[in-house]
Design an enzyme around this catalytic site. Sequence first.
Site, short mmCIF file in Angstrom:
data_model
loop_
_atom_site.label_atom_id
_atom_site.label_comp_id
_atom_site.label_asym_id
_atom_site.label_seq_id
_atom_site.Cartn_x
_atom_site.Cartn_y
_atom_site.Cartn_z
N THR A 419 0.82 -1.21 0.00
CA THR A 419 0.00 0.00 0.00
C THR A 419 0.87 1.28 0.00
O THR A 419 2.08 1.21 0.14
CB THR A 419 -0.92 0.01 1.24
OG1 THR A 419 -0.13 -0.32 2.37
CG2 THR A 419 -2.03 -0.98 1.09
N ASP A 420 0.19 2.42 -0.12
CA ASP A 420 0.89 3.70 -0.18
C ASP A 420 0.92 4.38 1.17
O ASP A 420 1.05 5.60 1.25
CB ASP A 420 0.20 4.64 -1.17
CG ASP A 420 -0.01 4.01 -2.51
OD1 ASP A 420 0.98 3.56 -3.09
OD2 ASP A 420 -1.16 3.94 -2.97
N SER A 445 1.30 8.55 5.10
CA SER A 445 0.63 8.51 3.81
C SER A 445 1.67 8.95 2.79
O SER A 445 2.15 10.07 2.84
CB SER A 445 -0.55 9.48 3.82
OG SER A 445 -1.03 9.61 2.51
N ARG A 446 2.05 8.02 1.92
CA ARG A 446 3.20 8.31 1.07
C ARG A 446 2.88 9.15 -0.16
O ARG A 446 3.77 9.75 -0.74
CB ARG A 446 3.89 7.01 0.65
CG ARG A 446 4.73 6.44 1.77
CD ARG A 446 5.52 5.25 1.32
NE ARG A 446 4.78 4.02 1.53
CZ ARG A 446 4.78 3.33 2.66
NH1 ARG A 446 5.48 3.74 3.68
NH2 ARG A 446 4.08 2.23 2.77
N VAL A 447 1.63 9.19 -0.58
CA VAL A 447 1.33 10.01 -1.76
C VAL A 447 0.29 11.09 -1.50
O VAL A 447 0.13 12.02 -2.27
CB VAL A 447 0.87 9.16 -2.97
CG1 VAL A 447 1.98 8.29 -3.47
CG2 VAL A 447 -0.36 8.35 -2.63
#
Length: 582
Positions: A419-420, A445-447
């Site tokens: 997941t992101d 939350s990477r994006v």
Amino acid sequence: MNDLKEFIKGKSLNSVELVVFSIAGSRKLQDEVRLILNNASITIKEDKSILGGYLLKVGDSVLDRSHATRIAQLEKHITISGLDTDSDVIKQLSSLTDSFEPQDSIAEVGTVIALKDGVCVISGLWGTMYQEVITFDSGVKAIAFNLEAESVGAILLGDYTKVKVGDTAHRTKRVISVPVGEELLGRVLDPLGNTIDSGPKITLTDYYPIEKLAPGVLERQPVTQPMQTGIKAIDVLVPIGKGQRELILGDRQTGKTTLAIDTIINQKDSGVISIYVAIGQKLSKVVNLVEKLRSKDALKNTIFVVAGASDPAPLLYLAPYSATAIAEYFADKGKDVLIIYDDLSKHAVAYRELSLLLRRPPGREAFPGDVFFLHSRLLERSVKYSDDKGAGSITSLPIIETQAGDISAYIPTNVISITDGQIFLESNLFNKGVRPAINVGLSVSRVGGSAQTKAMKKVAGKIKVALAQYRELEAFSQFAGDLDESTKLQLTRGQKTVEILKQNQYSPLTLSQQVISIYAVNNGYFDQIDTLNVVIKETQLHDFSKLKYPKLLDSLETGVWSDEIEAQLENLCKEFFATDEH
Ligand code: ATP
Ligand code: MG
């Protein structure tokens, strides 16, 4: 007889069976077949139900020239052509019968050779595709799951007690798919796409295969639009964008489902379609969720796909894939879809059960080796489509249940890496009353950051710093008396910040409400408020701003930020916190 030669061409003649209506009356046919087969050994069987003609079984192929099948074909021909009952029916029938040409039907069949809880092994059916639907004479269906050299392992759907060893299995040459369409909105479905609520029956003609290759790089575009959850702690600290995959993980009873349901409620008027997939949950819980959404008027654009705790493992295994197929239908139409898999731990367990029954080699924690692929191919289907592809999106929130907060167990680490980002919920926090119980340090939350609106970004930056400082100082808070003024201030600010991030369930906030709350706490307006009163004060602040600053709310809702907006926010806070005694 040439076509018979054609039929047996290339087939192994180890097992040949000729089924006839009467052995005595078919000597000539038997001789002819023997001649063609070069005197290979043939079993001759009598079966009165074929009414006449014959069936020739070579290996797993059946050439069907029985009268029973021809009559069925004729019947279909007449039904399709249609009869006009007003004019001469006999004449019409005779012309229809004249125009009818019987077709040889060639079917591929196999035999059930082993049967275990919900799965079976079928010999024959050599041409079977992965995930092809297989049918049995009893009407039960199965899906090809293990394709091996000598046999096919299949998972049974429906009432599998009707299947017996020795039953004949038929290929359908169709992979499993689900019906899709707008009518599904507001409905509760099983993983095969049948409605299981009390609503009217629906007939859909479009079908989507439940498994599909994820869209490639060229079909995608970066995640840039926010998917507002309405939950402050998420929208501010771990923002989610449309097309993102954000994992929610935590122990039992830490508010995982509540986060997901609140997010759906927040999509009531946003135009986003939500799909909630319940995997292995108690049906009573699911019914409560449906009713909750109905009462919040959010059921109208939500679809439930349910494989309950008492459903057999095959249905649990299929549920997330069929739900994703439904999501793809809407995304293909350019819509934004939010899909919640609650939860993938139970999904992995169902898959392990099927795999062990079909004797796939067990690996770590007895899961089969491809359990990573099980979830990666599912979650890769989340997407933000490029403008050429209609710009639709599928945002997914998979849920994983951890044991004693252990996020380094096999399945959690797998899904974290797919997941992101993840939102980690902690029992400790939950029990202390910090709800939603988000562990800010372990959640990322990477994006989503690039999908945050300007206004939110502006206020979010400061709150992260305040929280980080507070976490470092928290241990000292019990000796607050001995601390210098600036440290004390940091502690108070931290306390109020933690307090403002608390939020009751089923009450998502709008973007403007969130920005106002965070702005106020960042700038110290809550410092003098008793911690216990922060929640009440916040509600009053929202009511006040709605009454006195409707224009500001409108512009904040669009996510823009300017010096003027900031000045107005300052006025709003000054006015509110001055006029009111604390
Ligand atoms: P399970 O592991 O059983 O699936 P879960 O992690 O999904 O549990 P929930 O069912 O969402 O947890 O929540 C557990 C309980 O906590 C519920 O009774 C719910 O009402 C309550 N709860 C969750 N979030 C909040 C909140 N923000 N405020 C108040 N109560 C909450
Ligand atoms: Mg739950």
